[in-house]
Design an enzyme around this catalytic site. Structure first.
Site, mmCIF file in Angstrom:
data_model
loop_
_atom_site.group_PDB
_atom_site.id
_atom_site.type_symbol
_atom_site.label_atom_id
_atom_site.label_comp_id
_atom_site.label_asym_id
_atom_site.label_seq_id
_atom_site.Cartn_x
_atom_site.Cartn_y
_atom_site.Cartn_z
ATOM 1 N N LYS A 124 2.979 27.078 -31.295
ATOM 2 C CA LYS A 124 3.530 26.744 -30.451
ATOM 3 C C LYS A 124 1.900 28.139 -29.393
ATOM 4 C CE LYS A 124 6.241 26.182 -27.126
ATOM 5 N NZ LYS A 124 6.681 25.091 -27.268
ATOM 6 N N ASP A 164 5.066 23.049 -22.718
ATOM 7 C CA ASP A 164 6.089 24.004 -22.414
ATOM 8 C C ASP A 164 5.754 24.659 -20.715
ATOM 9 O OD1 ASP A 164 7.971 24.917 -23.917
ATOM 10 O OD2 ASP A 164 7.115 26.828 -23.419
HETATM 11 P P1 NDP Z 1 8.653 23.796 -16.691
HETATM 12 O O1 NDP Z 1 7.885 24.704 -16.032
HETATM 13 O O2 NDP Z 1 8.447 22.606 -16.324
HETATM 14 O O3 NDP Z 1 9.635 24.755 -15.662
HETATM 15 C C1 NDP Z 1 10.458 25.271 -15.897
HETATM 16 C C2 NDP Z 1 11.990 25.920 -15.033
HETATM 17 O O4 NDP Z 1 12.275 27.100 -15.857
HETATM 18 C C3 NDP Z 1 11.766 26.059 -13.501
HETATM 19 O O5 NDP Z 1 12.214 25.577 -13.144
HETATM 20 C C4 NDP Z 1 11.197 28.149 -14.037
HETATM 21 O O6 NDP Z 1 11.497 28.475 -12.704
HETATM 22 C C5 NDP Z 1 12.580 27.746 -14.994
HETATM 23 N N1 NDP Z 1 12.223 29.212 -15.061
HETATM 24 C C6 NDP Z 1 11.334 29.287 -15.848
HETATM 25 N N2 NDP Z 1 11.207 30.575 -17.109
HETATM 26 C C7 NDP Z 1 11.816 31.087 -16.115
HETATM 27 C C8 NDP Z 1 12.746 32.725 -16.489
HETATM 28 N N3 NDP Z 1 12.380 33.665 -17.247
HETATM 29 N N4 NDP Z 1 14.021 33.366 -16.347
HETATM 30 C C9 NDP Z 1 14.317 32.154 -15.539
HETATM 31 N N5 NDP Z 1 14.021 30.364 -15.249
HETATM 32 C C10 NDP Z 1 13.395 30.503 -15.588
HETATM 33 O O7 NDP Z 1 9.295 23.746 -17.729
HETATM 34 P P2 NDP Z 1 9.687 22.704 -18.962
HETATM 35 O O8 NDP Z 1 10.781 22.310 -18.272
HETATM 36 O O9 NDP Z 1 8.830 22.122 -19.960
HETATM 37 O O10 NDP Z 1 10.404 24.516 -20.207
HETATM 38 C C11 NDP Z 1 11.936 24.072 -19.986
HETATM 39 C C12 NDP Z 1 12.009 24.632 -21.169
HETATM 40 O O11 NDP Z 1 12.850 23.954 -22.384
HETATM 41 C C13 NDP Z 1 11.700 25.754 -21.923
HETATM 42 O O12 NDP Z 1 12.570 26.431 -23.322
HETATM 43 C C14 NDP Z 1 11.231 25.114 -23.012
HETATM 44 O O13 NDP Z 1 11.065 25.925 -24.776
HETATM 45 C C15 NDP Z 1 11.570 23.676 -23.932
HETATM 46 N N6 NDP Z 1 11.343 22.592 -23.796
HETATM 47 C C16 NDP Z 1 9.924 21.827 -23.613
HETATM 48 C C17 NDP Z 1 10.205 20.661 -23.735
HETATM 49 C C18 NDP Z 1 8.757 19.902 -23.002
HETATM 50 O O14 NDP Z 1 8.633 18.705 -23.849
HETATM 51 N N7 NDP Z 1 8.489 20.433 -21.879
HETATM 52 C C19 NDP Z 1 10.436 20.420 -25.024
HETATM 53 C C20 NDP Z 1 11.418 21.015 -25.762
HETATM 54 C C21 NDP Z 1 11.812 22.003 -25.111
HETATM 55 P P3 NDP Z 1 10.525 28.443 -11.742
HETATM 56 O O15 NDP Z 1 10.876 27.168 -11.246
HETATM 57 O O16 NDP Z 1 10.996 29.367 -11.040
HETATM 58 O O17 NDP Z 1 9.966 29.225 -12.433
HETATM 59 O O1 2IT Z 2 9.415 22.981 -27.444
HETATM 60 C C1 2IT Z 2 8.838 22.431 -27.918
HETATM 61 O O2 2IT Z 2 9.134 21.355 -28.798
HETATM 62 C C2 2IT Z 2 7.379 21.639 -26.823
HETATM 63 N N1 2IT Z 2 7.140 22.330 -25.579
HETATM 64 C C3 2IT Z 2 7.014 20.137 -26.956
HETATM 65 C C4 2IT Z 2 5.673 20.361 -27.768
HETATM 66 C C5 2IT Z 2 5.237 19.404 -28.340
HETATM 67 O O3 2IT Z 2 4.135 19.225 -28.932
HETATM 68 O O4 2IT Z 2 5.182 18.244 -27.562
#
Ligand code: NDP
Ligand code: 2IT
Length: 444
Positions: A124, A164
């Site tokens: 990461k 992420d």
């Molecule tokens: P994005 O940046 O696309 O969206 C994040 C969302 O969460 C936004 O709505 C953001 O609000 C909100 N957010 C972020 N930080 C906080 C916080 N500290 N408190 C409250 N709300 C918060 O990220 P993703 O959708 O990609 O990721 C979301 C989660 O999913 C994370 O935990 C990530 O690790 C996990 N994840 C992501 C993957 C991926 O493929 N992208 C894969 C597996 C897991 P705001 O708009 O205000 O910033």
């Molecule tokens: O938390 C996760 O699994 C991710 N943010 C996606 C990682 C990836 O390599 O696609």
């Protein structure tokens, strides 16, 4: 191993890393019995070698903002473990990023990637740079400066980053561009790339869709239908919006979404048009969820979270530790029957204990959100082949992987009373594969 001794030692060595210690503690507690069945694991000190990352790069990123001011941020890449494949995992840009958070995420990623059935190690990276309020050119200059330092440590067979929080298609494009220039190669070193330059169909949707596929598997163990169920989602980013998209197409009701400022509540469920509005608002205009409430006149709670609203299913999809013990008790009191985690470690240990005590269906992130990195693995496979698969091929493969992860959880997590403890199942299944690979490869 004695888990308490190992945790005491890690707490002494890494006292300022609460998220890292939290993630390690959860995994070690679930694998303790299995680990102790293999005395050779202890002889080879597998536990420490599995908990402490292989290496960590820490560096300063310097970039110039639109007003000409020189700015600095801290940046990192944690290469946790490459026993079963090249290091693989996302990059997070958020003001809260620190080493503890990235170490927890890289640790979790190692077990998650092991569960996917594909050949990927765990990593990461990220920075405390906040894309919020930054112009496109500022984001580009930051991404370029980050990669000018990181490029020599990554590569298609070495370490393959992705998105992420705060890192989506735009940022991956900028980082890939600078990587390509520095390394003088056009390869699959990033996943989540644009479709024109090696990206995979269904990668943007994969985490959210995969989570719903996992949820369907869990509901099926109890003969429960998804159609008509009220689902509380947190977040409104990549994972949250594609989770909502799949839920709507399967006839479920999405009753909440949120961002870091507040939560919207739509008791009858979002319409397709409303979800499209949220997608455009958040992904294209980078606006606030409050603006949705202003447009549609729905309930909005500033600073609120979704967990106090009635729902049948919760799918936390924002960030770590966003459901605490009180939130978990509120969800249960309101009749919540399933929690499937899109985010990484969104439930505190107290919340997890509440869910398991109540015997509800509870899927930890490393199982439920593994669809994202799985399709990243499929993107790597397509890049190696120099071919692109159809959306149906990728989605079918994603389906198979999520079903397989569910089966692994059932195999290793079924308890005497028939309850499936998905935490235990995911941790043991993920651990055993990495452990065997490490044992075969000698002391490294
Ligand atoms: P994005 O940046 O696309 O969206 C994040 C969302 O969460 C936004 O709505 C953001 O609000 C909100 N957010 C972020 N930080 C906080 C916080 N500290 N408190 C409250 N709300 C918060 O990220 P993703 O959708 O990609 O990721 C979301 C989660 O999913 C994370 O935990 C990530 O690790 C996990 N994840 C992501 C993957 C991926 O493929 N992208 C894969 C597996 C897991 P705001 O708009 O205000 O910033
Ligand atoms: O938390 C996760 O699994 C991710 N943010 C996606 C990682 C990836 O390599 O696609």
């Amino acid at each position: 191993m004695n888990v308490n001794d190992v945790l005491a030692d890690l707490s002494r060595r890494f006292p300022n890393e609460p998220e890292y210690l939290q993630a390690v503690s959860e995994v070690l507690k679930s694998i303790e019995d299995v680990y102790n069945e293999y005395p050779e694991f202890e002889r080879y000190n597998l536990v420490e070698r599995l908990c402490i990352p292989d290496r960590i790069f820490t560096f300063r990123v310097t970039w110039t903002d639109d007003s000409g001011r020189i700015r600095t941020n801290m940046a990192y890449r944690v290469q946790h473990n490459n026993a079963i494949g090249p290091y693989k995992g996302g990059i997070r840009f958020h003001a809260s990023v620190n080493l503890s958070i990235l170490k927890f995420l890289a640790f979790e990623q190692t077990f998650k990637n092991s569960l996917t059935t594909l050949a990927m190690g765990g990593a990461k990276g990220g920075s405390d740079f906040s894309p919020r309020g930054k112009s496109d050119m500022e984001v580009m200059r930051f991404c370029q400066a980050y990669i000018q330092e990181l490029w020599r440590h990554i590569g298609p067979e070495t370490d393959v980053p992705a998105g992420d929080i705060g890192v989506g298609g735009r940022e991956v494009g900028y980082m890939f561009g600078m990587y390509k220039k520095m390394a003088r190669e056009h390869s699959g070193t990033f996943t989540g790339k644009g479709l024109e330059f090696g990206g995979s169909l269904v990668r943007p949707e994969a985490t959210g869709y995969g989570n719903v596929y996992f949820l369907l598997n869990m509901l099926a163990t109890r003969g429960i239908e998804l159609k008509g169920k009220r689902v509380a989602i947190s977040g409104s980013g990549n994972v949250a919006t594609y989770t909502a998209d799949k839920l709507l197409s399967l006839g479920a009701k999405v009753v909440t979404m949120s961002d870091s400022d507040g939560v919207i509540h739509v008791p009858d469920g979002l319409t397709r048009e409303q979800l499209d509005y949220i997608f455009t608002l958040k992904q294209i205009y980078r606006g606030r969820i409050r603006e949705f409430a202003e447009e549609y006149g729905c309930e909005y709670v500033e600073g609120g979270r979704p967990w106090s609203f009635p729902c049948d299913i919760a799918m936390p999809s924002a960030t770590q530790n966003e459901i605490d013990g009180d939130d978990a008790r509120a969800l249960l009191a309101n009749g919540c029957i399933a929690v499937s985690e899109g985010a990484n470690m969104p439930s505190t240990p107290e919340a997890v204990d509440e869910f398991i005590k109540a015997r509800i269906l509870y899927a930890p992130g490393k199982a439920a959100n593994a669809g994202g990195v799985s399709v990243s693995g499929l993107e790597m496979a397509q890049n190696s082949q120099k071919l692109s698969w159809t959306a149906k091929e990728v989605d079918d493969y994603l389906h198979r992987i999520m079903n397989d992860i569910h089966s692994q959880c059932v195999k290793y997590g079924s308890e005497a009373d028939g309850y499936v403890n998905y935490v235990k199942g995911a941790n043991i299944a993920g651990f055993m594969k990495v452990a065997r690979a490490m044992m075969s490869q000698g002391i490294l």
